[in-house]
Design an enzyme around this catalytic site. Structure first.
Site, PDB file in Angstrom:
ATOM      1  N   LEU A  33       1.572  -4.108  -6.629  1.00 52.45           N
ATOM      2  CA  LEU A  33       1.321  -5.039  -5.520  1.00 52.45           C
ATOM      3  C   LEU A  33       2.600  -5.436  -4.800  1.00 52.45           C
ATOM      4  CD1 LEU A  33      -1.293  -7.312  -7.320  1.00 52.45           C
ATOM      5  CD2 LEU A  33      -1.681  -5.202  -6.025  1.00 52.45           C
ATOM      6  N   GLY A  36       2.034  -6.986   1.206  1.00 50.91           N
ATOM      7  CA  GLY A  36       0.837  -6.564   1.942  1.00 50.91           C
ATOM      8  C   GLY A  36      -0.427  -6.901   1.153  1.00 50.91           C
ATOM      9  N   HIS A  37      -0.422  -6.564  -0.132  1.00 46.92           N
ATOM     10  CA  HIS A  37      -1.593  -6.863  -0.971  1.00 46.92           C
ATOM     11  C   HIS A  37      -1.797  -8.380  -1.092  1.00 46.92           C
ATOM     12  CE1 HIS A  37      -0.414  -2.859  -2.791  1.00 46.92           C
ATOM     13  NE2 HIS A  37      -1.679  -2.658  -2.505  1.00 46.92           N
ATOM     14  N   GLN A  61      -9.143  10.270  -5.429  1.00 48.84           N
ATOM     15  CA  GLN A  61      -8.643  10.253  -4.053  1.00 48.84           C
ATOM     16  C   GLN A  61      -7.271  10.914  -3.926  1.00 48.84           C
ATOM     17  OE1 GLN A  61      -8.682   5.752  -4.002  1.00 48.84           O
ATOM     18  NE2 GLN A  61      -6.986   6.075  -2.595  1.00 48.84           N
ATOM     19  N   GLY A 149      -6.541  -3.352   4.324  1.00 47.87           N
ATOM     20  CA  GLY A 149      -5.406  -3.513   5.233  1.00 47.87           C
ATOM     21  C   GLY A 149      -5.503  -2.605   6.451  1.00 47.87           C
ATOM     22  N   LYS A 151      -3.047  -1.176   7.806  1.00 51.82           N
ATOM     23  CA  LYS A 151      -2.110  -0.049   7.710  1.00 51.82           C
ATOM     24  C   LYS A 151      -2.881   1.256   7.505  1.00 51.82           C
ATOM     25  CE  LYS A 151       0.385   1.011   4.071  1.00 51.82           C
ATOM     26  NZ  LYS A 151       0.053   2.444   3.859  1.00 51.82           N
ATOM     27  N   SER A 188       3.274   0.887  -1.152  1.00 51.24           N
ATOM     28  CA  SER A 188       3.762   1.215  -2.505  1.00 51.24           C
ATOM     29  C   SER A 188       4.635   2.448  -2.461  1.00 51.24           C
ATOM     30  CB  SER A 188       2.590   1.481  -3.442  1.00 51.24           C
ATOM     31  OG  SER A 188       1.795   0.347  -3.508  1.00 51.24           O
TER      32      SER A 188
END
Ligand code: PAF
Length: 282
Positions: A33, A36-37, A61, A149, A151, A188
């Site tokens: 984290l 942003g998180h 993923q 987010g 992003k 991250s």
């Protein structure tokens, strides 16, 4: 903050929250984290009495040769941060809980169209992994609201599509991108950058801002903007994946009358794949 691994335990908590008329917000994460998180969790708190954060590094993923094994796992630090900001539950299911029939036999949730281009084209299967895991986390947590987010612009559109198409009673909220002081979007994967690459990385956002201003100043040759931007990224040391000027609502090619545009970009810088976007009203 309660740390829960067992889905039955989560169910019991859920029942008691519902019994008291409380709403639940979910923030799905893969851990490691950063601010942003944290901003997602804070926004979640504004929309529900109870906030559940999940940490699950979702194998489905990641493509072959991607960073699943190396993805930073920083549980102790993550837990401390989540406690500090008043998270109610940290849910950390294991693979068997998320994929009870095994990954090979798992039902795949797949959104067509929106996933075909951009990150979907460069990372085949990535969005199927994302939608499959998010659908599963939705089923396990049963939130009223879920926060993602901006992003990951394409991701949040894909998740919105899935949620609406499956009639899931969950409100999707998109939170603004949190940036370093030089404009680099928090991610991250920024920690894979060497000092030299880190100095170059903010060029991605600078470039998007420049394109945004050009659009606001009336420039409408979208293809030229895209190809110039790819050349600029290359010259800066990126291996550009794409720069695309698209309709913000659905990532289609905009016509000249479109008034909400997203400029999306992705590129490899050393070991880090960086993505970013800006949305502009023109
Ligand atoms: O954005 C992410 O971190 C992941 O794609 C998500 C939404 C947690 C699903 O694994």
């Amino acid at each position: 903050m309660q740390i829960v691994q067992d889905k039955n335990e989560l169910n019991e908590l859920h029942k008691s929250w519902r019994h008291h008329g409380e709403h639940v917000a979910l923030v799905p994460t893969m851990g490691n984290l950063h601010p942003g998180h944290i901003s997602l969790v804070e926004l979640a708190r504004e929309h529900a009495e109870r906030v559940v954060v999940t940490i699950f590094v979702n194998p489905t993923q990641f493509g072959k040769g991607e960073d699943f094994e190396d993805y930073p796992r920083t549980l102790e630090r993550d837990t401390r941060q989540l406690r500090k900001i008043g998270t109610d539950v940290l849910f950390m299911p294991d693979v068997e809980t998320v994929y009870p029939f095994g990954i090979e036999n798992a039902t795949v949730v797949s959104v067509p169209g929106l996933t075909e281009n951009f990150c979907g084209a460069s990372r085949p299967g990535h969005f199927d992994g994302v939608t499959s895991v998010v659908a599963r986390l939705f089923a396990l947590v049963q939130p009223d609201v879920a926060v993602f987010g901006q992003k990951d612009y394409q991701q949040q559109l894909v998740i919105r599509h899935m949620t609406a198409d499956l009639n899931l009673p969950i409100r999707i909220i998109t939170a603004p991108t949190i940036r370093e002081s030089d404009g680099l979007a928090r991610s991250s994967r920024n920690q894979y950058l060497t000092a030299e690459e880190r100095a170059v990385a903010p060029r991605l956002h600078e470039l998007l801002e420049t394109i945004g201003s050009e659009l606001q100043n009336g420039k409408r040759d979208f293809q030229e903007l895209e190809s110039q931007a790819v050349a600029t990224l290359e010259a800066a040391g990126f291996e550009p994946d794409y720069v695309a000027v698209r309709r913000a609502q659905n990532l289609e090619v905009p016509d000249r009358d479109c008034d909400e545009i997203v400029v999306l970009a992705a590129g490899q810088l050393g070991k880090a794949r960086l993505i970013d976007n800006v949305v502009v009203t023109i």
